[in-house]
Write a protein that holds these residues in place. Structure first.
Motif, mmCIF file in Angstrom:
data_model
loop_
_atom_site.group_PDB
_atom_site.id
_atom_site.type_symbol
_atom_site.label_atom_id
_atom_site.label_comp_id
_atom_site.label_asym_id
_atom_site.label_seq_id
_atom_site.Cartn_x
_atom_site.Cartn_y
_atom_site.Cartn_z
ATOM 1 N N TRP A 14 0.706 -1.177 -0.046
ATOM 2 C CA TRP A 14 -0.036 0.225 -0.177
ATOM 3 C C TRP A 14 0.610 1.453 -0.010
ATOM 4 O O TRP A 14 1.723 1.310 0.376
ATOM 5 C CB TRP A 14 -1.471 -0.127 1.385
ATOM 6 C CG TRP A 14 -0.085 -0.209 2.268
ATOM 7 C CD1 TRP A 14 0.069 1.450 3.071
ATOM 8 C CD2 TRP A 14 0.074 -0.639 3.162
ATOM 9 N NE1 TRP A 14 0.285 1.373 3.987
ATOM 10 C CE2 TRP A 14 0.719 -0.196 4.290
ATOM 11 C CE3 TRP A 14 0.462 -2.147 3.226
ATOM 12 C CZ2 TRP A 14 1.112 -0.847 5.905
ATOM 13 C CZ3 TRP A 14 0.804 -2.911 4.051
ATOM 14 C CH2 TRP A 14 1.257 -2.400 5.557
ATOM 15 N N LEU A 15 -0.072 2.468 -0.413
ATOM 16 C CA LEU A 15 0.665 3.665 -0.163
ATOM 17 C C LEU A 15 0.687 4.272 0.702
ATOM 18 O O LEU A 15 -0.868 4.084 1.113
ATOM 19 C CB LEU A 15 0.468 4.678 -1.451
ATOM 20 C CG LEU A 15 0.890 3.878 -3.061
ATOM 21 C CD1 LEU A 15 0.866 5.087 -4.402
ATOM 22 C CD2 LEU A 15 2.810 3.908 -2.454
ATOM 23 N N GLU A 16 1.152 5.049 1.760
ATOM 24 C CA GLU A 16 0.442 5.415 3.070
ATOM 25 C C GLU A 16 1.621 7.713 3.236
ATOM 26 O O GLU A 16 2.753 6.949 2.611
ATOM 27 C CB GLU A 16 0.973 5.067 3.700
ATOM 28 C CG GLU A 16 0.528 5.604 5.645
ATOM 29 C CD GLU A 16 0.180 4.307 6.461
ATOM 30 O OE1 GLU A 16 0.918 5.105 7.354
ATOM 31 O OE2 GLU A 16 0.477 3.319 6.378
ATOM 32 N N LYS A 17 0.809 8.128 3.661
ATOM 33 C CA LYS A 17 1.566 9.553 3.347
ATOM 34 C C LYS A 17 1.620 9.790 5.144
ATOM 35 O O LYS A 17 0.971 9.423 5.249
ATOM 36 C CB LYS A 17 0.812 10.813 2.965
ATOM 37 C CG LYS A 17 1.014 12.087 3.021
ATOM 38 C CD LYS A 17 0.455 13.375 3.191
ATOM 39 C CE LYS A 17 0.514 13.086 1.354
ATOM 40 N NZ LYS A 17 1.123 14.161 0.443
ATOM 41 N N THR A 18 3.256 9.820 5.508
ATOM 42 C CA THR A 18 3.940 9.583 6.184
ATOM 43 C C THR A 18 4.700 11.227 6.723
ATOM 44 O O THR A 18 4.550 11.730 6.395
ATOM 45 C CB THR A 18 4.457 8.293 6.171
ATOM 46 O OG1 THR A 18 5.914 9.062 5.955
ATOM 47 C CG2 THR A 18 4.296 7.088 5.929
ATOM 48 N N GLY A 21 7.172 12.040 4.162
ATOM 49 C CA GLY A 21 5.978 12.031 2.745
ATOM 50 C C GLY A 21 5.087 10.943 1.877
ATOM 51 O O GLY A 21 5.138 10.007 3.338
ATOM 52 N N GLN A 22 5.260 10.935 1.036
ATOM 53 C CA GLN A 22 4.624 8.832 0.926
ATOM 54 C C GLN A 22 5.554 8.303 0.647
ATOM 55 O O GLN A 22 6.873 8.495 0.599
ATOM 56 C CB GLN A 22 4.284 9.832 -1.024
ATOM 57 C CG GLN A 22 3.407 8.708 -1.653
ATOM 58 C CD GLN A 22 1.843 8.227 -1.365
ATOM 59 O OE1 GLN A 22 1.376 9.113 0.229
ATOM 60 N NE2 GLN A 22 1.147 7.298 -1.940
ATOM 61 N N ALA A 24 5.974 4.493 -0.437
ATOM 62 C CA ALA A 24 5.127 2.444 -0.014
ATOM 63 C C ALA A 24 5.755 1.048 0.554
ATOM 64 O O ALA A 24 7.045 1.220 0.311
ATOM 65 C CB ALA A 24 6.453 2.112 -1.578
ATOM 66 N N GLN A 85 -0.254 1.801 -8.732
ATOM 67 C CA GLN A 85 0.317 2.832 -8.294
ATOM 68 C C GLN A 85 1.367 2.526 -8.070
ATOM 69 O O GLN A 85 2.669 3.486 -7.499
ATOM 70 C CB GLN A 85 -0.888 3.861 -6.644
ATOM 71 C CG GLN A 85 -2.402 4.212 -7.810
ATOM 72 C CD GLN A 85 -2.819 5.164 -6.566
ATOM 73 O OE1 GLN A 85 -3.492 4.608 -5.912
ATOM 74 N NE2 GLN A 85 -3.738 5.953 -7.035
ATOM 75 N N TRP A 86 0.934 1.863 -6.699
ATOM 76 C CA TRP A 86 2.573 1.623 -5.949
ATOM 77 C C TRP A 86 3.180 1.329 -7.073
ATOM 78 O O TRP A 86 4.571 1.931 -7.071
ATOM 79 C CB TRP A 86 2.229 -0.346 -5.342
ATOM 80 C CG TRP A 86 2.682 -0.341 -4.142
ATOM 81 C CD1 TRP A 86 3.193 0.129 -2.403
ATOM 82 C CD2 TRP A 86 4.544 -1.081 -4.525
ATOM 83 N NE1 TRP A 86 4.362 -1.079 -2.815
ATOM 84 C CE2 TRP A 86 4.924 -1.176 -3.292
ATOM 85 C CE3 TRP A 86 5.271 -1.812 -5.262
ATOM 86 C CZ2 TRP A 86 6.656 -1.319 -2.900
ATOM 87 C CZ3 TRP A 86 5.642 -2.409 -5.244
ATOM 88 C CH2 TRP A 86 7.325 -2.594 -3.708
ATOM 89 N N PHE A 89 4.958 4.667 -8.334
ATOM 90 C CA PHE A 89 5.591 5.885 -7.573
ATOM 91 C C PHE A 89 6.700 5.216 -6.852
ATOM 92 O O PHE A 89 7.891 5.974 -6.574
ATOM 93 C CB PHE A 89 4.335 5.268 -6.102
ATOM 94 C CG PHE A 89 5.053 5.771 -4.889
ATOM 95 C CD1 PHE A 89 5.278 7.292 -4.393
ATOM 96 C CD2 PHE A 89 5.643 5.364 -4.075
ATOM 97 C CE1 PHE A 89 5.849 8.087 -3.414
ATOM 98 C CE2 PHE A 89 6.491 5.833 -2.925
ATOM 99 C CZ PHE A 89 6.412 7.430 -2.787
ATOM 100 N N GLY A 94 10.285 6.563 -5.497
ATOM 101 C CA GLY A 94 10.221 6.102 -3.909
ATOM 102 C C GLY A 94 10.603 5.501 -3.256
ATOM 103 O O GLY A 94 10.946 4.482 -3.715
#
Length: 138
Positions: A14-18, A21-22, A24, A85-86, A89, A94
């Protein structure tokens, strides 16, 4: 680990904003738990979350079928379940956080089960990136 143990690993992404920043995320767990998962975490050089999180080198490869995680000294890569999306990125450079859960987690675990698992499981962590600095194999 044997090829059978490698193929038994289940993965979630999953992608997550931390705060940085973003990111994976990649979670791997073994349905039978700690022994097999601990070998995997050790082979990757992962650490307990309470320690400094190590960078484990460029280990992700993207190809037409999805993604793979390379482990030094293993004859087989770990095939990863990832979305478009993953992949985009990560292909763009990323960062990837690798989490290995040491407690059992069924391959069929749904997102809410995975979220609850992450709150209570013993895990090891590290960061990685795409091999070759942002190129996709075909």
């Amino acid at each position: 680990m044997t090829p059978e143990d490698i193929h038994a690993l289940a993965t979630w992404s999953w992608l997550e904003k931390t705060a940085i920043g973003q990111v994976a995320f990649l979670l791997a767990a073994h349905p039978e738990g700690a022994y097999e998962a601990r070998d995997f975490a050790d082979a990757l050089g992962l650490a307990e979350p309470s320690r400094s999180i190590p960078y484990i080198g460029e280990r992700v490869t993207l190809d037409a079928r999805g993604a793979r995680l390379r482990v030094d000294g293993w004859s087989h890569d770990v095939r990863l379940s990832v979305g478009d999306q993953w992949s985009r990125f990560v292909a763009d450079g990323g960062p990837v956080a690798v989490l290995v859960g040491l407690d059992p987690l069924p391959r069929c675990a749904q997102p809410e089960e995975v979220a609850a698992y992450l709150l209570k499981c013993d895990m090891r962590m590290g960061t990685t990136a795409i091999r070759g600095g942002g190129t996709r194999e075909t």
